[in-house]
Write an enzyme that holds these catalytic residues in place. Structure first.
Site, mmCIF file in Angstrom:
data_model
loop_
_atom_site.group_PDB
_atom_site.id
_atom_site.type_symbol
_atom_site.label_atom_id
_atom_site.label_comp_id
_atom_site.label_asym_id
_atom_site.label_seq_id
_atom_site.Cartn_x
_atom_site.Cartn_y
_atom_site.Cartn_z
ATOM 1 N N ASP A 257 3.922 0.597 16.678
ATOM 2 C CA ASP A 257 3.941 2.008 17.035
ATOM 3 C C ASP A 257 3.624 2.112 18.525
ATOM 4 O OD1 ASP A 257 4.693 3.611 14.887
ATOM 5 O OD2 ASP A 257 2.750 3.388 13.902
ATOM 6 N N ARG B 87 0.848 -1.177 0.000
ATOM 7 C CA ARG B 87 0.000 0.000 0.000
ATOM 8 C C ARG B 87 0.892 1.238 0.000
ATOM 9 N NH1 ARG B 87 -2.948 2.935 3.625
ATOM 10 N NH2 ARG B 87 -1.335 2.537 5.153
ATOM 11 N N ARG C 13 -3.568 10.490 -1.387
ATOM 12 C CA ARG C 13 -4.740 11.212 -0.884
ATOM 13 C C ARG C 13 -5.103 12.319 -1.871
ATOM 14 N NH1 ARG C 13 -3.258 13.393 4.719
ATOM 15 N NH2 ARG C 13 -3.563 11.267 5.447
ATOM 16 N N GLU D 100 19.408 10.812 9.901
ATOM 17 C CA GLU D 100 19.109 9.394 10.154
ATOM 18 C C GLU D 100 19.619 8.564 8.974
ATOM 19 O OE1 GLU D 100 15.108 8.778 11.771
ATOM 20 O OE2 GLU D 100 14.953 7.019 10.484
ATOM 21 N N TYR E 225 7.043 -4.920 14.470
ATOM 22 C CA TYR E 225 7.102 -3.467 14.506
ATOM 23 C C TYR E 225 5.809 -2.938 15.112
ATOM 24 C CZ TYR E 225 7.385 1.398 13.795
ATOM 25 O OH TYR E 225 7.397 2.742 14.068
ATOM 26 N N ARG F 217 16.510 10.983 6.298
ATOM 27 C CA ARG F 217 15.808 12.197 6.719
ATOM 28 C C ARG F 217 16.628 13.023 7.702
ATOM 29 N NH1 ARG F 217 10.655 9.650 10.023
ATOM 30 N NH2 ARG F 217 11.818 8.135 11.233
ATOM 31 N N ARG G 1 16.653 -4.410 10.904
ATOM 32 C CA ARG G 1 17.285 -3.328 10.160
ATOM 33 C C ARG G 1 17.717 -2.309 11.213
ATOM 34 N NH1 ARG G 1 19.947 -2.447 5.936
ATOM 35 N NH2 ARG G 1 19.617 -0.494 4.883
HETATM 36 P P1 FDA Z 1 11.865 -0.549 23.532
HETATM 37 O O1 FDA Z 1 12.903 -1.027 22.609
HETATM 38 O O2 FDA Z 1 11.568 0.890 23.553
HETATM 39 O O3 FDA Z 1 12.260 -0.982 25.013
HETATM 40 C C1 FDA Z 1 12.945 -2.177 25.291
HETATM 41 C C2 FDA Z 1 13.931 -1.894 26.416
HETATM 42 O O4 FDA Z 1 14.493 -3.114 26.853
HETATM 43 C C3 FDA Z 1 15.096 -1.011 25.973
HETATM 44 O O5 FDA Z 1 15.222 0.085 26.835
HETATM 45 C C4 FDA Z 1 16.307 -1.934 26.068
HETATM 46 O O6 FDA Z 1 17.494 -1.267 26.466
HETATM 47 C C5 FDA Z 1 15.857 -2.914 27.150
HETATM 48 N N1 FDA Z 1 16.544 -4.206 27.063
HETATM 49 C C6 FDA Z 1 16.648 -5.008 25.965
HETATM 50 N N2 FDA Z 1 17.359 -6.101 26.268
HETATM 51 C C7 FDA Z 1 17.711 -5.997 27.582
HETATM 52 C C8 FDA Z 1 18.477 -6.802 28.457
HETATM 53 N N3 FDA Z 1 19.037 -7.942 28.035
HETATM 54 N N4 FDA Z 1 18.644 -6.403 29.729
HETATM 55 C C9 FDA Z 1 18.102 -5.231 30.164
HETATM 56 N N5 FDA Z 1 17.377 -4.424 29.363
HETATM 57 C C10 FDA Z 1 17.186 -4.793 28.088
HETATM 58 N N6 FDA Z 1 6.108 4.872 17.170
HETATM 59 C C11 FDA Z 1 5.114 5.790 17.023
HETATM 60 O O7 FDA Z 1 4.006 5.573 17.522
HETATM 61 N N7 FDA Z 1 5.342 6.958 16.346
HETATM 62 C C12 FDA Z 1 6.544 7.257 15.784
HETATM 63 O O8 FDA Z 1 6.702 8.315 15.181
HETATM 64 C C13 FDA Z 1 7.594 6.301 15.926
HETATM 65 N N8 FDA Z 1 8.808 6.540 15.402
HETATM 66 C C14 FDA Z 1 9.805 5.597 15.491
HETATM 67 C C15 FDA Z 1 11.041 5.869 14.920
HETATM 68 C C16 FDA Z 1 12.054 4.924 14.990
HETATM 69 C C17 FDA Z 1 13.372 5.207 14.366
HETATM 70 C C18 FDA Z 1 11.825 3.680 15.652
HETATM 71 C C19 FDA Z 1 12.891 2.636 15.714
HETATM 72 C C20 FDA Z 1 10.595 3.427 16.238
HETATM 73 C C21 FDA Z 1 9.572 4.385 16.169
HETATM 74 N N9 FDA Z 1 8.343 4.169 16.787
HETATM 75 C C22 FDA Z 1 7.343 5.105 16.634
HETATM 76 C C23 FDA Z 1 8.077 2.930 17.549
HETATM 77 C C24 FDA Z 1 8.345 3.075 19.073
HETATM 78 O O9 FDA Z 1 9.688 3.373 19.274
HETATM 79 C C25 FDA Z 1 7.979 1.745 19.752
HETATM 80 O O10 FDA Z 1 6.615 1.484 19.576
HETATM 81 C C26 FDA Z 1 8.270 1.687 21.270
HETATM 82 O O11 FDA Z 1 9.381 2.405 21.660
HETATM 83 C C27 FDA Z 1 8.457 0.225 21.652
HETATM 84 O O12 FDA Z 1 8.516 0.061 23.052
HETATM 85 P P2 FDA Z 1 9.049 -1.297 23.679
HETATM 86 O O13 FDA Z 1 8.916 -1.173 25.143
HETATM 87 O O14 FDA Z 1 8.380 -2.434 23.004
HETATM 88 O O15 FDA Z 1 10.562 -1.411 23.220
#
Ligand code: FDA
Length: 366
Positions: free
Chosen positions: A348, A170, A174, A298, A346, A278, A247
């Protein structure tokens, strides 16, 4: 003895910890990073809340999630309306009437639809064999060449002719003059950044930073009745079936001695030759008026074991590998796997909140 050990202070772990604590459960949250918040962490630099792990714009159509997050911060009216730069041309995103009128000097939706239809027909593609053919058959050649080809190629590290067509089932098109990237009902940025949200969630909870689960596994497994694990699911099982792929990204942040560098929070660079995808100018997320500005380039990057795993590669190969780990996870009755790394998907932010609240309901309210 804790009731719950929560591995990861990202949004998933923090929502769970907050809700468990509210229900009188004793929690310990650990994170291997030196800060809480996971990827939504924002850091104050020159008075500006910098999105350290890429632009984060909160958007949702789920009223329950929107109301939930408002408990922890006040949100502004920010609307994501990125700009795309191709050579010396500037276009509005997502593809809308502003983009089409700039491309073809037309005014009405019917004129735009006619051109797109004509280009689709001219391409003669009936069964797209790769991403290039898929994109041309959806939006025509002009949009593909200027706005999709270079950007997508950079994102995935391969030319579009070598990428599978399913990656872009997709493309948002718009036929109105509306530059709002998202179709959701609610959207905004927390005034003062995202870190305050996590800090409020974890206010009354024990937190240990710079603490990696795998370095202290034996001790940690004994310290709580249950574990909520938001790290990499394949690592939890010692990669016994092999490694899941991701990635990665690289960020280059600079403080500039000027007040307004690019006039917009998000500017995409769609030419293949420019290595970053970007540039984010953070102050514009909060309508900042500081004398300086902070910008982040980025760069998409190949992921190697040990790098920050930003995007799960949800293709067939990795999804079926994950399915095998998920079966193992189902047998661990003391451990809950959550979040983008624990569930290899993935998400959000609004999805993460939904998932975490579902998990809370299952754990406590049944
Ligand atoms: P997250 O990765 O945030 O937390 C996991 C934690 O576990 C981390 O702090 C890590 O250090 C810790 N951890 C991992 N292994 C460990 C270990 N062995 N011991 C101790 N700690 C450990 N969403 C949105 O709604 N709007 C947006 O505009 C964006 N934009 C965006 C940009 C980019 C570049 C990315 C990569 C992602 C987004 N997102 C987003 C998505 C958003 O980042 C995502 O939904 C949340 O941060 C995910 O939260 P989690 O708690 O699942 O993981």
């Amino acid at each position: 003895m804790y009731d719950y050990l929560i591995v990861g202070s990202g949004l998933f772990g923090s929502v769970f910890a907050y809700e468990a604590n509210k229900r009188g459960k004793k929690c310990l949250v650990i994170d291997k990073r030196n800060h809480v918040g996971g990827n939504i962490y924002t850091k104050n630099i020159a008075g500006i809340n910098v999105h350290e792990y890429g632009a984060h714009i909160f958007h949702t159509s789920n009223k329950k999630v929107w109301d939930y997050i408002q408990q922890f911060a006040e949100f502004n009216r920010y609307t994501n309306s990125p700009i795309a730069v191709y050579k010396d041309e500037i276009y509005n995103m997502p593809f809308n009437m502003n983009t089409f009128s700039r491309l073809w000097n037309i005014k009405t939706p019917n004129e735009a639809k006619e051109i797109i239809e004509k280009q689709k027909k001219e391409s003669g593609i009936t069964e797209p064999k790769n991403l290039e053919e898929q994109a041309i058959s959806m939006v025509g050649k002009d949009i593909y060449e200027k706005l999709v080809k270079g950007y997508t190629g950079k994102q995935w590290g391969k030319p579009c002719t070598e990428l599978p067509s399913f990656i872009i089932r997709r493309l948002p098109v718009r036929f109105t003059y509306d530059n709002n990237y998202f179709n959701d009902l609610y959207q905004g940025i927390p005034i003062g950044g995202y870190t305050q949200i996590i800090e409020k969630m974890l206010e009354d909870i024990d937190v240990r930073l710079n603490y990696d689960f795998f370095e202290h596994r034996e001790e940690l497994e004994k310290c709580a009745k249950k574990i909520v694990f938001t790290g990499m699911i394949d690592q939890y099982f010692n990669y016994c079936y092999g490694e899941l792929e991701y990635r990665s990204l690289r960020f280059e942040t600079e403080v500039l001695d000027e007040d307004n560098y690019q006039g917009n929070a998000v500017v995409n660079y769609t030419e293949y030759e420019i290595p970053y995808t970007r540039i984010i100018e953070h102050k514009h997320f909060e309508y900042g008026t500081q004398p300086k500005t902070v910008v982040t380039k980025e760069y998409p990057a190949k992921w190697h074991k040990g790098d920050e795993p930003y995007y799960p590669m949800n293709d067939d190969k990795n999804n079926s590998l994950y399915a095998r780990y998920k079966e193992l996870a189902a047998q661990e009755d003391r451990v809950i796997f959550g979040g983008r790394l624990g569930m290899y998907k993935y998400f959000d932010m609004h999805n993460v909140i939904e998932e975490a609240l579902k998990c809370v309901e299952k754990e406590f309210d049944n």
